[in-house]
Design a protein around this motif. Structure first.
Motif, PDB file in Angstrom:
ATOM      1  N   GLY B  56      -4.853  -7.014   0.672  1.00  0.00           N
ATOM      2  CA  GLY B  56      -3.595  -7.326   1.320  1.00  0.00           C
ATOM      3  C   GLY B  56      -3.170  -6.317   2.377  1.00  0.00           C
ATOM      4  N   GLN B  57      -4.044  -5.358   2.695  1.00  0.00           N
ATOM      5  CA  GLN B  57      -3.710  -4.357   3.705  1.00  0.00           C
ATOM      6  C   GLN B  57      -4.112  -4.899   5.072  1.00  0.00           C
ATOM      7  N   THR B  58      -3.375  -5.907   5.499  1.00  0.00           N
ATOM      8  CA  THR B  58      -3.783  -6.600   6.723  1.00  0.00           C
ATOM      9  C   THR B  58      -3.692  -5.699   7.944  1.00  0.00           C
ATOM     10  N   GLU B  59      -2.652  -4.849   7.967  1.00  0.00           N
ATOM     11  CA  GLU B  59      -2.463  -3.981   9.109  1.00  0.00           C
ATOM     12  C   GLU B  59      -3.643  -3.020   9.210  1.00  0.00           C
ATOM     13  N   LEU B  60      -4.029  -2.474   8.068  1.00  0.00           N
ATOM     14  CA  LEU B  60      -5.167  -1.570   8.006  1.00  0.00           C
ATOM     15  C   LEU B  60      -6.438  -2.302   8.429  1.00  0.00           C
ATOM     16  N   ALA B  61      -6.626  -3.485   7.892  1.00  0.00           N
ATOM     17  CA  ALA B  61      -7.844  -4.230   8.187  1.00  0.00           C
ATOM     18  C   ALA B  61      -7.944  -4.529   9.676  1.00  0.00           C
ATOM     19  N   ALA B  62      -6.816  -4.921  10.268  1.00  0.00           N
ATOM     20  CA  ALA B  62      -6.829  -5.249  11.693  1.00  0.00           C
ATOM     21  C   ALA B  62      -7.148  -4.013  12.521  1.00  0.00           C
ATOM     22  N   PHE B  63      -6.547  -2.878  12.138  1.00  0.00           N
ATOM     23  CA  PHE B  63      -6.787  -1.649  12.885  1.00  0.00           C
ATOM     24  C   PHE B  63      -8.245  -1.216  12.760  1.00  0.00           C
ATOM     25  N   VAL B  64      -8.747  -1.229  11.536  1.00  0.00           N
ATOM     26  CA  VAL B  64     -10.131  -0.808  11.333  1.00  0.00           C
ATOM     27  C   VAL B  64     -11.092  -1.755  12.050  1.00  0.00           C
ATOM     28  N   HIS B  65     -10.692  -3.013  12.117  1.00  0.00           N
ATOM     29  CA  HIS B  65     -11.522  -3.972  12.833  1.00  0.00           C
ATOM     30  C   HIS B  65     -11.672  -3.560  14.302  1.00  0.00           C
ATOM     31  N   ASP B  94      -6.967   9.507  11.441  1.00  0.00           N
ATOM     32  CA  ASP B  94      -5.669   9.952  10.934  1.00  0.00           C
ATOM     33  C   ASP B  94      -4.714   8.766  10.776  1.00  0.00           C
ATOM     34  N   HIS B  95      -4.818   7.857  11.715  1.00  0.00           N
ATOM     35  CA  HIS B  95      -3.966   6.670  11.659  1.00  0.00           C
ATOM     36  C   HIS B  95      -4.269   5.865  10.384  1.00  0.00           C
ATOM     37  N   ILE B  96      -5.558   5.745  10.095  1.00  0.00           N
ATOM     38  CA  ILE B  96      -5.969   5.025   8.868  1.00  0.00           C
ATOM     39  C   ILE B  96      -5.392   5.717   7.639  1.00  0.00           C
ATOM     40  N   MET B  97      -5.492   7.072   7.644  1.00  0.00           N
ATOM     41  CA  MET B  97      -4.975   7.823   6.495  1.00  0.00           C
ATOM     42  C   MET B  97      -3.512   7.545   6.266  1.00  0.00           C
ATOM     43  N   SER B  98      -2.737   7.535   7.353  1.00  0.00           N
ATOM     44  CA  SER B  98      -1.302   7.353   7.126  1.00  0.00           C
ATOM     45  C   SER B  98      -1.001   5.898   6.756  1.00  0.00           C
ATOM     46  N   ALA B 101      -1.554   5.753   3.180  1.00  0.00           N
ATOM     47  CA  ALA B 101      -0.526   6.458   2.426  1.00  0.00           C
ATOM     48  C   ALA B 101       0.747   5.627   2.347  1.00  0.00           C
ATOM     49  N   GLY B 102       0.731   4.463   2.998  1.00  0.00           N
ATOM     50  CA  GLY B 102       1.892   3.588   2.915  1.00  0.00           C
ATOM     51  C   GLY B 102       2.926   3.910   3.986  1.00  0.00           C
ATOM     52  N   GLU B 103       2.582   4.791   4.905  1.00  0.00           N
ATOM     53  CA  GLU B 103       3.522   5.082   5.999  1.00  0.00           C
ATOM     54  C   GLU B 103       3.401   3.972   7.030  1.00  0.00           C
ATOM     55  N   ARG B 104       4.338   3.943   7.971  1.00  0.00           N
ATOM     56  CA  ARG B 104       4.272   2.908   8.979  1.00  0.00           C
ATOM     57  C   ARG B 104       4.122   3.566  10.343  1.00  0.00           C
ATOM     58  N   PRO B 105       2.950   4.150  10.585  1.00  0.00           N
ATOM     59  CA  PRO B 105       2.772   4.888  11.838  1.00  0.00           C
ATOM     60  C   PRO B 105       2.740   3.927  13.015  1.00  0.00           C
ATOM     61  N   GLY B 106       3.276   4.392  14.124  1.00  0.00           N
ATOM     62  CA  GLY B 106       3.203   3.575  15.332  1.00  0.00           C
ATOM     63  C   GLY B 106       1.975   3.968  16.137  1.00  0.00           C
ATOM     64  N   GLY B 107       1.845   3.360  17.282  1.00  0.00           N
ATOM     65  CA  GLY B 107       0.822   3.809  18.224  1.00  0.00           C
ATOM     66  C   GLY B 107      -0.568   3.286  17.967  1.00  0.00           C
TER      67      GLY B 107
END
Lengths: 122, 543, 174
Positions: B56-65, B94-98, B101-107
């Motif tokens: 369910g980590q869609t944001e992570l999956a999209a970024f890693v994609h 680093d973005h992936i790490m945050s 960690a459940g943070e909502r980093p921008g950028g």
């Protein structure tokens, strides 16, 4: 009698998630951590279906499917290839290697169960 | 749903992957051409994407994609792992790490654009990235991880079944022990046997309670079904569910789903009128289907009611006459007429719709429910709806049984039907058992020789026993060779191949692995009212 | 998700079969149906059941009905011998996934039957009921019958099977 499914994936969390979903629906699940491990499992027991990932250490999913399908125990056993959308050409290779079809990650539990129901019967 | 343990494994795994990713990137800074390190980084990214998406980590999956797509240029050799590129990769890491960690980093967009520029000078073209709203899946996953107040464990249904089997065997062994203890007369042995009996019985209760599952485990699909049906049929329909917390044996709950789906389809398709018709009739425009469950005694009552047009008795009558179920001049009451729709092959749907009405509807419901040892009743009133009531035993899995031997074969009689066990008086003799009666405290009870019923060799034991069983107010004495003892019987259904064999309601597996059949006492009691059971049985099967 | 539908199971391409002996005949059963082969275990007779399926066996904790194709093909029923085996098959019954056992006097091998080795059954001139035979194969000069297992069981469930009924149906339990 419950159907026996082999789940091949190098990610323990994913294996566990798939296994729990399938077990919850009454399937019998055996896990393998990569292609080589899976080959040992299929030699030891008969499965009703195999779900396999592609990217794995030691032996990847495609090589596993080719090897499995060239063996007598692989005949007639449906293999579902777990792929991600970025692996377009891999899906065709998987089909050519003998996979019945593929399923795109991510998928949810309902989708997994409906695919399994179509592959081996509910 | 993802349980907390699986989620924890995912976290650990993801942490490991991110660590390995960082180490790989740092190594690449020193050895930009190292093939095995490039492959390793790629595999880490790929696994992160795959598992992230699944959890369910869609944001992570999209970024890693996006990251993976960019890194593909390095893997395929169209780009080299220059220090500038590695620097952006580390930022992405680093973005992936945050994110993890459940943070909502921008950028994220900037990082991916930088990555793309660094590898080829163009932005990633293939994907729309970064949904900003958490999906349902990730929301429920985090809820799950937060709700750890009561530790829960999932157990496979198969293990539970196995445990039930073991409990059954335990109770059988305990019964044997009790017999030995009683014969020995050793007080210490008798006392420890009583302890074991108590433990075995509480063990059985505990195991049964684990198997109890609330009806709510299947109602989700009904909500979905009604939603879909309403759209498909273009009728507004509300589903009301009551008593979802009512528990039944898990095997019963699972098998109940299909007949209920059938009933819901029927109600939506044939029962509930379209909105215009309902308004004309002064009903609320949206139809209602009400599913309610409640426990009463050793039974659970599941009721499915709709507020539709009700059954069309004239059509049922016509169809029944057509099928030869009713004579032309038959005088049938409303209730009996309505019950006819439960007959095999009965369907009154004028139009065979896509949804139901291929003549298998109610028949399937009745058959499934009777396989669950339950009953179905139907009541309908014209213009105001139909009510179907299913009554089911609380548990399917286990009953107390009396194990008996007949001509070397073992059979189980449900203990709840056994009234008493007597010796067969010698003078009554072995011949013509079907016409014999026993005098049990002034009441004449007909007896049946099970050797005869089962067409076993007619060599009687010296002292046959008679098991007096009762069902629906009638009693019959079953003559057996030997009583082996009482046991906890785990019921297994017979296959459809044996549907014609009405003498048995199921089978069970004994302690030594052999299969023993369970007698259907109601059928035997009915047979005892007529002569020559085997002949009658033959006729039934041949008919 | 994209998934190919399964190839039609009834098509006669190259198929893997397990061959077995039943009476004097060699039969071949599609390997895809086969779950396992068991040595004859304790068989429980079902009094009053038709001769075609008058037994039950315990297969790993499941009660499985045992059927005898010799009844379908009008062969004499003999007691199980030391070479006898029980083939446990996956077979949908009345639309539900089920498991059934069938008896064999001996099990030979798993082999591949190429499509050119297969021929359909002539409607007349065979001593086997043609509606219950999927095909006949020539394997190593011998004729091997491929029984149409789903058709046989469907016919039995539909009550059209020429099986006899009654107390004398005890062969498989012997």
């Amino acid at each position: 009698m419950s159907r026996r499914i082999l789940v091949v994936d190098d990610s323990p969390s994913l294996r566990r998630m798939i296994a729990m979903t399938l077990k919850g629906a009454g399937y019998d699940v055996v896990e393998a951590e990569d292609g080589l491990d899976a080959l040992e499992r299929v030699a030891a027991a008969r499965f009703d279906a195999v779900l396999t990932d592609q990217n794995m250490p030691r032996m990847d999913g495609l090589s596993f499917i080719r090897e499995f399908k060239s063996r007598p125990e692989g005949q007639g056993i449906p293999v579902v290839f777990l792929s991600t959308e970025s692996e377009g050409e891999l899906k065709d290779k998987a089909r050519a290697a003998g996979a019945l079809g593929w399923m795109t990650k991510p998928f949810d539990q309902a989708k997994l169960l409906s695919v399994m129901a179509r592959v081996v019967g509910a | 749903m993802i349980d907390a343990e699986t989620l924890a494994i995912f976290r650990t795994e993801a942490d490991g992957l991110v660590e390995s990713l960082e180490a790989g990137l740092l190594t690449l800074q020193e050895r930009p051409g190292d093939r095995s390190v490039i492959d390793q980084v790629f595999r880490d990214l790929h696994t992160l994407k795959g598992t992230g998406g699944m959890f369910g980590q869609t944001e992570l999956a999209a970024f890693v994609h996006g990251f993976e797509s960019a890194f593909e240029a390095i893997r395929s050799g169209t780009s080299v792992a220059s220090p500038a590129l590695i620097a952006v990769c580390l930022k992405a890491h680093d973005h992936i790490m945050s994110l993890l960690a459940g943070e909502r980093p921008g950028g994220a967009g900037t990082i991916l654009a930088d990555l793309a520029t660094a590898v080829s000078g163009s932005a990633p073209a293939d994907e729309q990235i970064l949904p900003e709203v958490p999906t349902e899946a990730s929301a429920s996953a985090s809820q799950e991880s937060g709700a750890k107040t009561i530790p829960m464990m999932r157990i496979s249904a198969e293990r539970l079944d196995e445990m039930m089997d073991r409990v059954g065997e335990l109770v059988i062994a305990e019964a044997r022990l009790a017999e030995i203890a009683a014969r020995s007369g050793v007080p210490a042995l008798v006392s420890v046997t009583e302890d074991i009996q108590r433990l075995a019985s509480s063990m059985r209760d505990a195991t049964m309670s684990i198997r109890m599952t609330p009806i709510s485990s299947i109602t989700g699909r009904f909500r979905r079904l009604v939603h879909d049906l309403a759209r498909q049929l273009d009728k507004p329909i509300d589903l009301v569910i009551e008593g979802e917390e009512t528990e039944l044996d898990k095997a019963v709950v699972e098998q109940l789903a299909e007949p209920l789906m059938h009933l819901i389809r029927n109600a939506a398709d044939h029962g509930i009128e379209d909105a215009a018709t309902r308004s004309r009739l002064g009903k609320s425009p949206s139809g209602q289907i009400r599913l309610s469950a409640r426990q009463s005694g050793g039974e659970v009552e599941v009721e499915l009611a709709d507020d539709g047009r009700g059954l069309d008795e004239a059509r049922i009558r016509a169809k029944a006459i057509d099928l030869g179920l009713l004579g032309l001049d038959a005088d049938v009451g409303s209730a009996d007429l309505q019950r006819l729709i439960l007959s095999p092959g009965f369907s009154t749907a004028q139009q065979v719709t896509e949804l139901s009405g291929r003549g298998v509807g109610m028949d399937v419901v009745r058959r499934t429910v009777s396989e669950l040892r339950g009953s179905v009743d139907i009541a309908s009133s014209s213009g105001s709806g139909t009510r179907v009531v299913i009554r089911l035993p609380l548990t399917l899995a286990i009953i107390s049984g009396l194990l008996v031997e007949v001509a070397g074969e073992r059979f189980t009689i449900p203990l709840s039907t056994v009234e008493e066990i007597v010796e067969l008086p010698e003078r009554s003799g072995p011949a013509d058992a079907s016409s014999r009666f026993l005098d049990i405290r002034g009441r004449l009870v007909p007896t049946m020789s099970l050797r005869e019923v089962f067409a076993s060799p007619p060599a009687p034991e010296m002292f046959p026993k008679v098991v007096i069983v009762g069902a629906s107010g009638a009693r019959v004495g079953l003559v057996v060779d030997r009583i082996i003892g009482s046991n906890q019987t785990v019921i297994k259904q017979l296959s459809p191949l044996h549907a014609g064999v009405s003498t048995f309601s199921g089978a069970t597996i004994l302690g030594d692995g052999a299969v023993a059949l369970i007698l259907d006492v109601a059928t035997l009691v009915n047979q005892s009212k007529r002569p020559a059971p085997i002949e009658r049985h033959l006729q039934e099967v041949l008919a | 998700m994209t998934l190919m539908s399964r190839p039609a199971s009834r098509s006669l391409g190259n198929i893997d079969v397990v061959t077995l002996r039943l009476g004097q005949d060699t039969l071949a059963i599609r390997a895809e149906m086969l779950r396992e082969v068991l040595e004859p275990v304790s068989i429980t007779r079902v009094p009053g059941a038709p001769e075609f399926c008058c037994g039950l066996v315990n297969v790993r904790g499941t009660v499985v009905p045992l059927s005898d194709l010799r009844v379908t093909f009008g062969m004499p029923r003999t007691p199980l011998g030391p070479d006898s085996r029980i083939l446990v098959l996956d077979l949908p019954l009345s639309g539900r996934a089920s498991v059934v056992g069938i008896v064999a006097d001996a099990v030979h091998e798993v082999t591949r039957v190429e499509s050119h080795m297969l021929q359909t059954v002539p409607a007349v001139g065979t001593r086997w009921p043609p509606q219950f035979i999927e095909a006949i194969a020539r394997i190593g000069g011998n004729f091997v019958m491929l029984p149409d297992i789903p058709a046989i069981f469907a016919a039995f469930l539909g009550g059209q099977s020429a099986t006899t009924v009654g107390p004398q149906g005890q062969g498989a339990a012997a």
